[in-house]
Design an enzyme around this catalytic site. Structure first.
Site, mmCIF file in Angstrom:
data_model
loop_
_atom_site.group_PDB
_atom_site.id
_atom_site.type_symbol
_atom_site.label_atom_id
_atom_site.label_comp_id
_atom_site.label_asym_id
_atom_site.label_seq_id
_atom_site.Cartn_x
_atom_site.Cartn_y
_atom_site.Cartn_z
ATOM 1 N N TRP A 1 0.834 -1.213 0.000
ATOM 2 C CA TRP A 1 0.000 0.000 0.000
ATOM 3 C C TRP A 1 0.859 1.249 0.000
ATOM 4 C CZ3 TRP A 1 -4.263 -1.202 -1.939
ATOM 5 C CH2 TRP A 1 -4.944 -2.372 -1.582
ATOM 6 N N LYS B 190 -11.721 -1.783 6.996
ATOM 7 C CA LYS B 190 -10.866 -2.701 7.735
ATOM 8 C C LYS B 190 -11.304 -2.783 9.197
ATOM 9 C CE LYS B 190 -8.675 -3.025 3.947
ATOM 10 N NZ LYS B 190 -7.466 -2.384 3.472
ATOM 11 N N ASP C 186 -1.321 6.608 6.413
ATOM 12 C CA ASP C 186 -2.430 5.716 6.073
ATOM 13 C C ASP C 186 -2.615 4.791 7.273
ATOM 14 O OD1 ASP C 186 -4.069 3.673 5.168
ATOM 15 O OD2 ASP C 186 -2.881 3.208 3.377
HETATM 16 C C1 LIG Z 1 -6.999 -1.929 2.202
HETATM 17 C C2 LIG Z 1 -5.969 -0.895 2.296
HETATM 18 C C3 LIG Z 1 -5.862 0.116 1.312
HETATM 19 C C4 LIG Z 1 -6.741 0.181 0.093
HETATM 20 O O1 LIG Z 1 -8.023 0.525 0.447
HETATM 21 P P1 LIG Z 1 -9.149 0.814 -0.644
HETATM 22 O O2 LIG Z 1 -10.221 1.442 0.202
HETATM 23 O O3 LIG Z 1 -9.534 -0.487 -1.228
HETATM 24 O O4 LIG Z 1 -8.602 1.760 -1.636
HETATM 25 C C5 LIG Z 1 -4.899 1.078 1.495
HETATM 26 N N1 LIG Z 1 -4.080 1.068 2.555
HETATM 27 C C6 LIG Z 1 -4.161 0.111 3.506
HETATM 28 C C7 LIG Z 1 -3.221 0.161 4.667
HETATM 29 C C8 LIG Z 1 -5.106 -0.884 3.408
HETATM 30 O O5 LIG Z 1 -5.177 -1.843 4.356
#
Ligand SMILES: *Cc1c(COP(=O)(O)O)cnc(C)c1O
Length: 360
Positions: free
Chosen positions: A101, A195, A171
């Protein structure tokens, strides 16, 4: 009805209490005679929903007044572009690449300016967090970027990088609300909610006010300017209304159980059960540097692809689902987010012990 123990990395398990409440309110939300899905986002009822959600989130995370909370769409992945478009005034940013990511975010930022990869753990399949105490931070960096919890690899920054005064952007998709954090250490914190917080379709951005300006890269679409959404309190256009409503319920649930300090203790207890077993097991072993282990995502392997596949299949039959590791790493991964009950982890470990005995 029978519910499984769902170890999916995302979309993932939500508190049963929240789902039941949503079910109760499905046809008639608090006397409005309609579902939240059917409601105008400009109605009084919805205004209360989104304002209460924001207020509860601010309380839970202790968000200072000089930060805005935005409820947006486009997933975490859209932020990979939105961040450089809004923040790259000097067209320079430093990225710490600790997984897929972070790598995707770095690659996306490279489209808009000079995105420097100042540290990486790719040499060992992202199984650790590099030392970030004295990195070559660029003089003119607009920000330093991290992915705080690496969902796929199961590592977490236990200490934030030394950004040498530069704005930190993080993030936190897969560790959102899993423990208290000091918001003042960041310029932007964001995460897709699917998540650990709610249903897919909502991304929450917590952004320091001085970073919200009209001075964005030329050609930045209106919808991708933080200012557009900040000025309109996330109601510039139709927000992901139902998703925000569920997030609001999850915030209430977290407050009820005692907030993020309590959540952290529970998460530590759950993770310990699994990690202790992995450390003592003759068959299973964890794949990451113990000091960098995530409380949320726990990858492990048997050492044999065949046994891994057998384990995943038998576990699913026994009601422990979505344990297959990410396609880029293989093996297994148990995501044990906030809403995974302790009993789920205990029973998973019992099942693993049994599998180990049967497959020696
Ligand atoms: C799942 C995830 C993403 C991507 O998320 P989307 O909402 O599908 O774009 C980005 N960063 C992390 C840390 C993730 O776990």
């Amino acid at each position: 009805m029978s519910r499984v123990y769902n170890f999916s990395a995302g979309p993932a398990v939500l508190p049963e209490e929240v789902l039941k409440e949503a079910a109760d309110e499905m046809l008639d939300y608090q006397g409005t005679g309609m579902s939240v899905m059917e409601m105008s986002h400009r109605s009084k009822a919805y205004d209360d929903i989104i304002k209460t959600a924001e207020k509860d989130l601010r309380e839970l995370m202790n968000i200072p007044d000089n930060y805005k909370v935005l409820f947006l769409q486009g997933g975490a992945s859209q932020q990979f572009a939105m961040i450089p478009m809004n923040l790259m005034k000097n067209k320079v940013a430093d990225y710490i690449v600790t997984g897929q990511w972070a790598k995707k975010a770095w690659q996306e930022a490279s489209k808009y300016g000079k995105a420097n990869k100042i540290a990486s753990s790719e040499d060992k399949t992202f199984s650790y967090i590099p030392d970030c105490s004295d990195l070559p931070i660029s003089e003119d960096a607009d920000y330093v970027y991290i992915c705080e919890n690496n969902t796929i690899y199961g590592t977490k920054f236990k200490e934030l990088p030394n950004t040498k005064g530069k704005t930190l952007v993080a993030d936190i998709s897969s560790c959102f609300l899993s423990e208290p954090i000091d918001v003042t250490k960041y310029g932007i914190i964001y995460g897709g909610v699917q998540k650990n917080v709610g249903p897919a379709g909502v991304v929450i951005v917590i952004i320091r006010e001085d970073l919200i300006t009209e001075d964005v890269l030329p050609g930045t679409p209106t919808m991708l300017k933080y200012k557009t959404h900040a000025d309109a309190d996330s109601l510039y256009n139709t927000p992901p209304a139902y998703g925000i409503y569920i997030c609001g319920k999850v915030f209430k649930w977290l407050k009820k159980i005692g907030g993020l300090e309590t959540m952290k203790k529970l998460n530590e207890e759950k993770a310990k059960i699994l990690y202790d077993f992995l450390d003592s097991s003759k068959l299973f072993k964890g794949t990451v540097e113990p000091k960098d282990r995530s409380l949320m995502n726990v990858p492990f392997v048997t050492g044999s692809d065949e046994l891994d596949a057998k384990f995943v299949a038998e576990a699913a039959k026994a009601g422990f689902v979505n344990l297959k590791g990410h396609r880029t790493v293989g093996g297994m991964r148990a995501s044990i987010y906030n809403a995974m009950p302790k009993a789920g982890v205990e029973k998973l470990v019992e099942f693993m012990k049994k599998f180990e005995e049967e497959n020696q």
